[in-house]
Design a protein around this motif. Structure first.
Motif, PDB file in Angstrom:
ATOM      1  N   ARG A   1     -56.792 -43.867  -2.925  1.00 29.23           N
ATOM      2  CA  ARG A   1     -55.534 -43.774  -2.186  1.00 29.23           C
ATOM      3  C   ARG A   1     -54.428 -43.200  -3.066  1.00 29.23           C
ATOM      4  O   ARG A   1     -53.644 -42.358  -2.620  1.00 29.23           O
ATOM      5  N   ARG A   2     -54.384 -43.675  -4.301  1.00 25.72           N
ATOM      6  CA  ARG A   2     -53.351 -43.173  -5.213  1.00 25.72           C
ATOM      7  C   ARG A   2     -53.565 -41.699  -5.509  1.00 25.72           C
ATOM      8  O   ARG A   2     -52.601 -40.913  -5.534  1.00 25.72           O
ATOM      9  N   ARG A   3     -54.813 -41.300  -5.738  1.00 18.48           N
ATOM     10  CA  ARG A   3     -55.101 -39.901  -6.039  1.00 18.48           C
ATOM     11  C   ARG A   3     -54.687 -38.994  -4.884  1.00 18.48           C
ATOM     12  O   ARG A   3     -54.089 -37.937  -5.093  1.00 18.48           O
ATOM     13  N   ARG A   4     -55.000 -39.403  -3.657  1.00 13.91           N
ATOM     14  CA  ARG A   4     -54.622 -38.590  -2.499  1.00 13.91           C
ATOM     15  C   ARG A   4     -53.107 -38.479  -2.378  1.00 13.91           C
ATOM     16  O   ARG A   4     -52.574 -37.394  -2.096  1.00 13.91           O
ATOM     17  N   ALA A   5     -52.413 -39.598  -2.593  1.00 12.02           N
ATOM     18  CA  ALA A   5     -50.950 -39.568  -2.513  1.00 12.02           C
ATOM     19  C   ALA A   5     -50.364 -38.680  -3.607  1.00 12.02           C
ATOM     20  O   ALA A   5     -49.436 -37.891  -3.361  1.00 12.02           O
ATOM     21  N   GLU A   6     -50.914 -38.772  -4.809  1.00 12.44           N
ATOM     22  CA  GLU A   6     -50.404 -37.956  -5.911  1.00 12.44           C
ATOM     23  C   GLU A   6     -50.709 -36.477  -5.691  1.00 12.44           C
ATOM     24  O   GLU A   6     -49.884 -35.605  -6.037  1.00 12.44           O
ATOM     25  N   GLN A   7     -51.861 -36.172  -5.107  1.00 13.49           N
ATOM     26  CA  GLN A   7     -52.175 -34.775  -4.810  1.00 13.49           C
ATOM     27  C   GLN A   7     -51.219 -34.220  -3.765  1.00 13.49           C
ATOM     28  O   GLN A   7     -50.759 -33.070  -3.869  1.00 13.49           O
ATOM     29  N   THR A   8     -50.907 -35.020  -2.755  1.00  9.45           N
ATOM     30  CA  THR A   8     -49.943 -34.593  -1.736  1.00  9.45           C
ATOM     31  C   THR A   8     -48.571 -34.365  -2.347  1.00  9.45           C
ATOM     32  O   THR A   8     -47.895 -33.364  -2.062  1.00  9.45           O
ATOM     33  N   LEU A   9     -48.162 -35.280  -3.217  1.00 11.69           N
ATOM     34  CA  LEU A   9     -46.867 -35.164  -3.874  1.00 11.69           C
ATOM     35  C   LEU A   9     -46.823 -33.937  -4.775  1.00 11.69           C
ATOM     36  O   LEU A   9     -45.846 -33.172  -4.772  1.00 11.69           O
ATOM     37  N   ALA A  10     -47.874 -33.735  -5.559  1.00 13.29           N
ATOM     38  CA  ALA A  10     -47.921 -32.590  -6.468  1.00 13.29           C
ATOM     39  C   ALA A  10     -47.869 -31.276  -5.695  1.00 13.29           C
ATOM     40  O   ALA A  10     -47.193 -30.322  -6.109  1.00 13.29           O
ATOM     41  N   ALA A  11     -48.579 -31.212  -4.569  1.00 12.82           N
ATOM     42  CA  ALA A  11     -48.571 -29.989  -3.769  1.00 12.82           C
ATOM     43  C   ALA A  11     -47.174 -29.711  -3.219  1.00 12.82           C
ATOM     44  O   ALA A  11     -46.713 -28.560  -3.187  1.00 12.82           O
ATOM     45  N   ALA A  12     -46.471 -30.765  -2.800  1.00 12.43           N
ATOM     46  CA  ALA A  12     -45.114 -30.590  -2.274  1.00 12.43           C
ATOM     47  C   ALA A  12     -44.169 -30.101  -3.360  1.00 12.43           C
ATOM     48  O   ALA A  12     -43.315 -29.229  -3.123  1.00 12.43           O
ATOM     49  N   ILE A  13     -44.306 -30.650  -4.570  1.00  9.19           N
ATOM     50  CA  ILE A  13     -43.468 -30.197  -5.688  1.00  9.19           C
ATOM     51  C   ILE A  13     -43.777 -28.741  -6.013  1.00  9.19           C
ATOM     52  O   ILE A  13     -42.870 -27.924  -6.231  1.00  9.19           O
ATOM     53  N   HIS A  14     -45.073 -28.392  -6.036  1.00  9.12           N
ATOM     54  CA  HIS A  14     -45.478 -27.027  -6.354  1.00  9.12           C
ATOM     55  C   HIS A  14     -44.914 -26.026  -5.332  1.00  9.12           C
ATOM     56  O   HIS A  14     -44.494 -24.925  -5.688  1.00  9.12           O
ATOM     57  N   ARG A  15     -44.907 -26.412  -4.045  1.00  8.70           N
ATOM     58  CA  ARG A  15     -44.376 -25.543  -3.003  1.00  8.70           C
ATOM     59  C   ARG A  15     -42.865 -25.455  -3.042  1.00  8.70           C
ATOM     60  O   ARG A  15     -42.271 -24.555  -2.438  1.00  8.70           O
TER      61      ARG A  15
END
Length: 243
Positions: free
Chosen positions: A216-230
């Motif tokens: 769950r944490r990994r998925r949330a962090e991946q979503t967050l990282a993608a939003a920051i990258h965009r």
């Protein structure tokens, strides 16, 4: 020399739990506690020593109810029970910000009390959520210090600041506001990455496996990282900034 807000609260707490009529909590109201009336310093010792999450949640809901309905003594009592945790939070936040230590401590207490007296505490992990509120409030005082003391060589102009625009807690709060991740996902990341909560302990509290929590944490962090990258969070932050 004035003492800090947390130290002052602890001194007042010490007076409330002494004498012939100390503040007490009835352990019979909380399965898992000794079945007798317990002074609040004894309750604090039990919580610090480690109890089941259900016991902790029940204790904090009772303390919250007293703080909301039964006057200043119970407000001080609740803060006194929280002093060990609030001290750790304030100490961590004040590291490198010695000039703001008193303000940070005061805001930690304020944030904790606002949550204790105003938040919906019906869900699980009450103590963690109270600590999260205290951390956010204390960090606000630390941000004030960094804003007031800008470096002399700070460049002028409209250059976009480098990600992640400050402390990770700010990024999490912005991401929740922007709808990138949920409050629960932010709490999971903040608790295990910033707050020192062990994944195994959190998994036990939620009655799921540790690998599930990590997934769950990994998925949330991946979503967050993608939003920051965009640049999603930067766009929202810039739109919110007054001109």
């Amino acid at each position: 020399m004035p003492i800090s807000a947390i130290a002052a609260a602890d001194r007042a707490f010490a007076l409330l739990v002494r004498g012939p009529d100390p503040l007490q909590l009835d352990g019979r109201d909380v399965p898992g506690l000794p079945r007798r009336r317990l002074s609040l310093d004894t309750v604090r010792d039990l919580l610090v020593g480690g109890v089941d999450t259900g016991v902790s949640d029940a204790v904090w809901r009772i303390l919250s109810a007293h703080a909301r309905a039964d006057g200043p003594a119970w407000v001080v009592g609740a803060v006194g029970v929280a002093v060990p945790g609030l001290t750790r939070i304030a100490s961590r936040l004040a590291h490198g910000f010695a000039k703001q230590a008193d303000d940070i401590g005061s805001e930690v207490v304020t944030g904790f009390l606002q949550a204790l007296r105003g938040d919906d505490l019906s869900g699980p992990r009450v103590w963690l959520r109270l600590c999260w509120a205290a951390w956010r409030a204390g960090h606000g005082a630390r941000r004030t210090e960094t804003t007031l003391e800008l470096p002399h060589d700070l460049p002028v102009g409209s250059r976009t600041p480098r990600f992640p625009y400050g402390h990770p807690d700010l990024v999490l709060a912005r991401a929740v506001t922007a709808g990138v991740i949920t409050a629960e996902q932010a709490e999971l990341i903040g608790a295990t990455r910033l707050g020192g909560t062990l994944v195994d302990h959190l998994a036990a509290e939620l009655e799921v496996s540790a690998p599930t929590i990590r997934m769950r944490r990994r998925r949330a962090e991946q979503t967050l990282a993608a939003a920051i990258h965009r640049g999603d969070l930067a766009v929202r932050a810039n739109r919110a900034r007054p001109h």
